[in-house]
Write a protein that holds these residues in place. Structure first.
Motif, PDB file in Angstrom:
ATOM      1  N   SER A  12      99.731  73.569  93.585  1.00 55.57           N
ATOM      2  CA  SER A  12     101.120  73.155  93.794  1.00 55.57           C
ATOM      3  C   SER A  12     101.812  73.079  92.441  1.00 55.57           C
ATOM      4  O   SER A  12     101.168  72.933  91.393  1.00 55.57           O
ATOM      5  CB  SER A  12     101.170  71.792  94.486  1.00 55.57           C
ATOM      6  N   VAL A  13     103.132  73.159  92.459  1.00 55.47           N
ATOM      7  CA  VAL A  13     103.885  73.082  91.203  1.00 55.47           C
ATOM      8  C   VAL A  13     103.697  71.725  90.539  1.00 55.47           C
ATOM      9  O   VAL A  13     103.687  71.622  89.313  1.00 55.47           O
ATOM     10  CB  VAL A  13     105.383  73.385  91.419  1.00 55.47           C
ATOM     11  N   VAL A  14     103.493  70.693  91.339  1.00 55.77           N
ATOM     12  CA  VAL A  14     103.279  69.354  90.774  1.00 55.77           C
ATOM     13  C   VAL A  14     101.925  69.285  90.072  1.00 55.77           C
ATOM     14  O   VAL A  14     101.824  68.789  88.947  1.00 55.77           O
ATOM     15  CB  VAL A  14     103.409  68.263  91.866  1.00 55.77           C
ATOM     16  N   ASP A  15     100.877  69.799  90.724  1.00 52.02           N
ATOM     17  CA  ASP A  15      99.551  69.815  90.089  1.00 52.02           C
ATOM     18  C   ASP A  15      99.592  70.609  88.790  1.00 52.02           C
ATOM     19  O   ASP A  15      99.075  70.174  87.764  1.00 52.02           O
ATOM     20  CB  ASP A  15      98.498  70.415  91.026  1.00 52.02           C
ATOM     21  N   LEU A  16     100.215  71.780  88.837  1.00 48.40           N
ATOM     22  CA  LEU A  16     100.303  72.617  87.645  1.00 48.40           C
ATOM     23  C   LEU A  16     101.089  71.909  86.539  1.00 48.40           C
ATOM     24  O   LEU A  16     100.685  71.929  85.373  1.00 48.40           O
ATOM     25  CB  LEU A  16     100.953  73.955  87.990  1.00 48.40           C
ATOM     26  N   GLY A  17     102.158  71.259  86.903  1.00 49.22           N
ATOM     27  CA  GLY A  17     102.948  70.520  85.916  1.00 49.22           C
ATOM     28  C   GLY A  17     102.156  69.391  85.287  1.00 49.22           C
ATOM     29  O   GLY A  17     102.243  69.164  84.062  1.00 49.22           O
ATOM     30  N   GLN A  18     101.363  68.686  86.101  1.00 53.33           N
ATOM     31  CA  GLN A  18     100.542  67.600  85.561  1.00 53.33           C
ATOM     32  C   GLN A  18      99.498  68.141  84.588  1.00 53.33           C
ATOM     33  O   GLN A  18      99.240  67.538  83.545  1.00 53.33           O
ATOM     34  CB  GLN A  18      99.876  66.827  86.702  1.00 53.33           C
ATOM     35  N   ASP A  20      99.842  70.823  82.793  1.00 50.46           N
ATOM     36  CA  ASP A  20     100.592  71.202  81.592  1.00 50.46           C
ATOM     37  C   ASP A  20     100.902  69.998  80.713  1.00 50.46           C
ATOM     38  O   ASP A  20     100.854  70.093  79.486  1.00 50.46           O
ATOM     39  CB  ASP A  20     101.878  71.935  81.974  1.00 50.46           C
ATOM     40  N   VAL A  21     101.211  68.857  81.323  1.00 46.13           N
ATOM     41  CA  VAL A  21     101.471  67.641  80.544  1.00 46.13           C
ATOM     42  C   VAL A  21     100.213  67.237  79.782  1.00 46.13           C
ATOM     43  O   VAL A  21     100.264  66.905  78.591  1.00 46.13           O
ATOM     44  CB  VAL A  21     101.959  66.489  81.451  1.00 46.13           C
ATOM     45  N   GLU A  24      99.727  69.639  76.922  1.00 48.43           N
ATOM     46  CA  GLU A  24     100.699  69.380  75.855  1.00 48.43           C
ATOM     47  C   GLU A  24     100.345  68.128  75.060  1.00 48.43           C
ATOM     48  O   GLU A  24     100.538  68.070  73.847  1.00 48.43           O
ATOM     49  CB  GLU A  24     102.103  69.243  76.445  1.00 48.43           C
ATOM     50  N   ARG A  31      95.243  75.344  80.099  1.00 53.62           N
ATOM     51  CA  ARG A  31      95.037  75.205  81.547  1.00 53.62           C
ATOM     52  C   ARG A  31      93.599  75.597  81.911  1.00 53.62           C
ATOM     53  O   ARG A  31      92.952  74.948  82.733  1.00 53.62           O
ATOM     54  CB  ARG A  31      95.999  76.107  82.319  1.00 53.62           C
TER      55      ARG A  31
END
Length: 133
Positions: A12-18, A20-21, A24, A31
């Protein structure tokens, strides 16, 4: 060890965003590092179950390498092989498909098979369509 295999997953975009955080912020280098670490953690968590399955099914973990001389020896003795591998089965390029088909009776590979197309066809191994297969 053989080169790592590529896999494709949908997140999900949320999992991927987490992920990435965390990358970072320096918790993981990439990833891929995060996903590799997560996979290893799950495999370790399930190690007892995996060990029981491996024993029960008579599987070999690692790389199994078969060459022409070895297969010819089994053929001459009238022996067949049951090959059950978790990892990789590597069959040398000089192995004729007829020999492989005559000697390898049962084949189960959880992972990767490295063999010529002709040998793969003789053993009934389907070609992979994409890295996700």
């Amino acid at each position: 060890m053989p080169e790592p295999e590529k896999v494709t997953i949908n997140l999900s975009v949320v999992d991927l965003g987490q992920i990435d955080v965390l990358v970072e912020e320096g918790y993981y280098s990439s990833r891929t590092d995060f996903l590799r670490t997560a996979a290893r953690a799950q495999l370790e968590k399930q190690s007892e179950a995996l060990n029981q399955i491996v024993r029960r099914r008579g599987l070999t973990i690692g790389v199994v390498h078969l060459n022409r001389a070895e297969l010819e020896e089994h053929f001459q003795k009238g022996e067949s092989l049951d090959v059950r591998v978790v990892g990789m089965l590597a069959i040398d390029a000089e192995v004729p498909p007829q020999l492989a088909g005559a000697v390898i009776r049962n084949l189960q590979v959880y992972g990767v098979v490295r063999a010529t197309r002709a040998v793969r066809a003789a053993l009934g191994i389907k070609e992979r369509r994409s890295p996700a297969d």
